[in-house]
Design a protein around this motif. Sequence first.
Motif, PDB file in Angstrom:
ATOM      1  N   GLY A   1       0.756  -1.034  -0.113  1.00  0.00           N
ATOM      2  CA  GLY A   1      -0.039  -0.089   0.003  1.00  0.00           C
ATOM      3  C   GLY A   1       0.835   1.444   0.052  1.00  0.00           C
ATOM      4  N   ASP A   2       2.098   1.158   0.034  1.00  0.00           N
ATOM      5  CA  ASP A   2       2.820   2.306   0.181  1.00  0.00           C
ATOM      6  C   ASP A   2       3.609   2.600  -1.206  1.00  0.00           C
ATOM      7  OD1 ASP A   2       4.413   4.502   0.894  1.00  0.00           O
ATOM      8  OD2 ASP A   2       6.079   3.231   1.944  1.00  0.00           O
ATOM      9  N   PRO A   3       3.032   3.470  -2.138  1.00  0.00           N
ATOM     10  CA  PRO A   3       3.544   3.957  -3.319  1.00  0.00           C
ATOM     11  C   PRO A   3       4.858   4.571  -3.615  1.00  0.00           C
ATOM     12  CG  PRO A   3       1.917   5.393  -2.911  1.00  0.00           C
ATOM     13  CD  PRO A   3       1.946   4.560  -1.843  1.00  0.00           C
ATOM     14  N   ILE A   4       5.583   3.893  -4.611  1.00  0.00           N
ATOM     15  CA  ILE A   4       6.858   4.391  -5.132  1.00  0.00           C
ATOM     16  C   ILE A   4       6.351   5.229  -6.550  1.00  0.00           C
ATOM     17  CG2 ILE A   4       9.222   4.199  -5.838  1.00  0.00           C
ATOM     18  CD1 ILE A   4       9.235   1.904  -3.887  1.00  0.00           C
ATOM     19  N   TYR A   5       6.585   6.470  -6.260  1.00  0.00           N
ATOM     20  CA  TYR A   5       6.096   7.330  -7.487  1.00  0.00           C
ATOM     21  C   TYR A   5       7.461   7.246  -8.756  1.00  0.00           C
ATOM     22  CZ  TYR A   5       2.329   8.700  -4.642  1.00  0.00           C
ATOM     23  OH  TYR A   5       1.289   8.638  -3.943  1.00  0.00           O
ATOM     24  N   LEU A   6       7.048   7.016  -9.735  1.00  0.00           N
ATOM     25  CA  LEU A   6       8.108   6.858 -11.044  1.00  0.00           C
ATOM     26  C   LEU A   6       7.773   7.977 -11.961  1.00  0.00           C
ATOM     27  CD1 LEU A   6       7.643   2.902 -11.613  1.00  0.00           C
ATOM     28  CD2 LEU A   6       9.515   4.052 -10.417  1.00  0.00           C
ATOM     29  N   LEU A   7       6.655   8.179 -12.214  1.00  0.00           N
ATOM     30  CA  LEU A   7       6.168   9.283 -12.974  1.00  0.00           C
ATOM     31  C   LEU A   7       4.957   9.937 -12.588  1.00  0.00           C
ATOM     32  CD1 LEU A   7       6.575   7.310 -16.377  1.00  0.00           C
ATOM     33  CD2 LEU A   7       8.218   8.960 -15.573  1.00  0.00           C
ATOM     34  N   PRO A   8       4.747  11.053 -12.995  1.00  0.00           N
ATOM     35  CA  PRO A   8       3.240  11.856 -12.480  1.00  0.00           C
ATOM     36  C   PRO A   8       1.840  11.079 -12.637  1.00  0.00           C
ATOM     37  CG  PRO A   8       4.566  13.588 -13.719  1.00  0.00           C
ATOM     38  CD  PRO A   8       5.123  12.008 -14.072  1.00  0.00           C
ATOM     39  N   VAL A   9       2.219  10.043 -13.732  1.00  0.00           N
ATOM     40  CA  VAL A   9       0.845   8.974 -13.696  1.00  0.00           C
ATOM     41  C   VAL A   9       1.169   7.677 -13.594  1.00  0.00           C
ATOM     42  CG1 VAL A   9      -0.175  10.690 -15.688  1.00  0.00           C
ATOM     43  CG2 VAL A   9       1.681   8.650 -16.308  1.00  0.00           C
ATOM     44  N   LEU A  10       2.475   7.300 -13.097  1.00  0.00           N
ATOM     45  CA  LEU A  10       2.522   5.718 -12.869  1.00  0.00           C
ATOM     46  C   LEU A  10       3.271   5.811 -11.551  1.00  0.00           C
ATOM     47  CD1 LEU A  10       3.006   2.930 -13.994  1.00  0.00           C
ATOM     48  CD2 LEU A  10       5.214   3.749 -14.825  1.00  0.00           C
ATOM     49  N   ASP A  11       3.047   4.689 -10.834  1.00  0.00           N
ATOM     50  CA  ASP A  11       3.861   4.563  -9.601  1.00  0.00           C
ATOM     51  C   ASP A  11       3.859   2.865  -9.236  1.00  0.00           C
ATOM     52  OD1 ASP A  11       1.669   3.485  -7.438  1.00  0.00           O
ATOM     53  OD2 ASP A  11       1.082   5.813  -7.952  1.00  0.00           O
ATOM     54  N   PHE A  12       4.653   2.354  -8.354  1.00  0.00           N
ATOM     55  CA  PHE A  12       4.732   0.961  -8.153  1.00  0.00           C
ATOM     56  C   PHE A  12       3.867   0.926  -6.739  1.00  0.00           C
ATOM     57  CE2 PHE A  12       8.334  -0.277 -10.872  1.00  0.00           C
ATOM     58  CZ  PHE A  12       7.457  -0.435 -11.835  1.00  0.00           C
ATOM     59  N   THR A  13       2.800   0.162  -6.775  1.00  0.00           N
ATOM     60  CA  THR A  13       2.422   0.032  -5.235  1.00  0.00           C
ATOM     61  C   THR A  13       1.967  -1.471  -5.000  1.00  0.00           C
ATOM     62  OG1 THR A  13       1.171   2.088  -5.579  1.00  0.00           O
ATOM     63  CG2 THR A  13       0.303   0.947  -3.896  1.00  0.00           C
ATOM     64  N   LEU A  14       2.457  -2.067  -3.987  1.00  0.00           N
ATOM     65  CA  LEU A  14       2.122  -3.295  -3.845  1.00  0.00           C
ATOM     66  C   LEU A  14       0.504  -3.664  -3.306  1.00  0.00           C
ATOM     67  CD1 LEU A  14       3.130  -6.444  -3.750  1.00  0.00           C
ATOM     68  CD2 LEU A  14       3.744  -5.992  -1.248  1.00  0.00           C
ATOM     69  N   LEU A  15      -0.270  -4.338  -3.944  1.00  0.00           N
ATOM     70  CA  LEU A  15      -1.669  -4.625  -3.632  1.00  0.00           C
ATOM     71  C   LEU A  15      -1.900  -6.178  -3.801  1.00  0.00           C
ATOM     72  CD1 LEU A  15      -3.056  -1.320  -5.152  1.00  0.00           C
ATOM     73  CD2 LEU A  15      -2.603  -1.825  -2.582  1.00  0.00           C
ATOM     74  N   TYR A  16      -2.947  -6.451  -3.133  1.00  0.00           N
ATOM     75  CA  TYR A  16      -3.506  -7.994  -3.372  1.00  0.00           C
ATOM     76  C   TYR A  16      -4.802  -8.110  -3.972  1.00  0.00           C
ATOM     77  CZ  TYR A  16       0.622  -9.024  -0.461  1.00  0.00           C
ATOM     78  OH  TYR A  16       2.017  -9.000   0.054  1.00  0.00           O
ATOM     79  N   ASN A  17      -4.960  -8.484  -4.809  1.00  0.00           N
ATOM     80  CA  ASN A  17      -6.578  -8.722  -5.359  1.00  0.00           C
ATOM     81  C   ASN A  17      -7.160 -10.008  -5.084  1.00  0.00           C
ATOM     82  OD1 ASN A  17      -8.826  -8.713  -6.745  1.00  0.00           O
ATOM     83  ND2 ASN A  17      -7.885  -8.142  -8.943  1.00  0.00           N
TER      84      ASN A  17
END
Length: 173
Positions: A36-52
């Motif tokens: 749940g803690d995002p790592i921002y890469l671009l203004p429109v993209l980040d990596f956020t670990l989530l479970y579905n």
Amino acid sequence: MPSIKTSALVWVWLTVLVFVVDIATKQVAEAWLIYGDPIYLLPVLDFTLLYNKGAAFSLLADQPGWQRWFFTFISAAVSVMLVVWMSRLPRHQRWLGIALALILGGALGNLFDRVLFGHVIDFISVHWQNAYFPAFNIADSAITIGAIMMAIDVIRDSLRASKSATASASNGD
């Protein structure tokens, strides 16, 4: 029964590649990201670990657990269907063969997660300001690309058939 050399099963290497890259990237996400803690890469993209725990767009994720086995069964059945389809599809139908291989690789990647963990690991998050698209992974991307390719294949076939029918009609056939 057609062989790998004469059928679209020649593309099974692509299925394996999608599966391996998907599982590897999900494990990297698990190791490097905090849930749940995002790592921002671009203004429109980040990596956020989530479970579905649900299906696409978290469909039925709020259910008490039966959906895990329901979606496991669906994924396994679709995967078997795709293998049969690929085995019957002539090798020269490359576009559709590649599309099916991508979908199969993605389906198997998400099936792997669902069986082992009870949820699918997502980590790619696309957004515009505060509007977020549901998080996804490499498997989801492969499935989407494969589905788009299938749609293009249907449209191309339809246009070819229409053009052929028009040509036949204008020739007096």
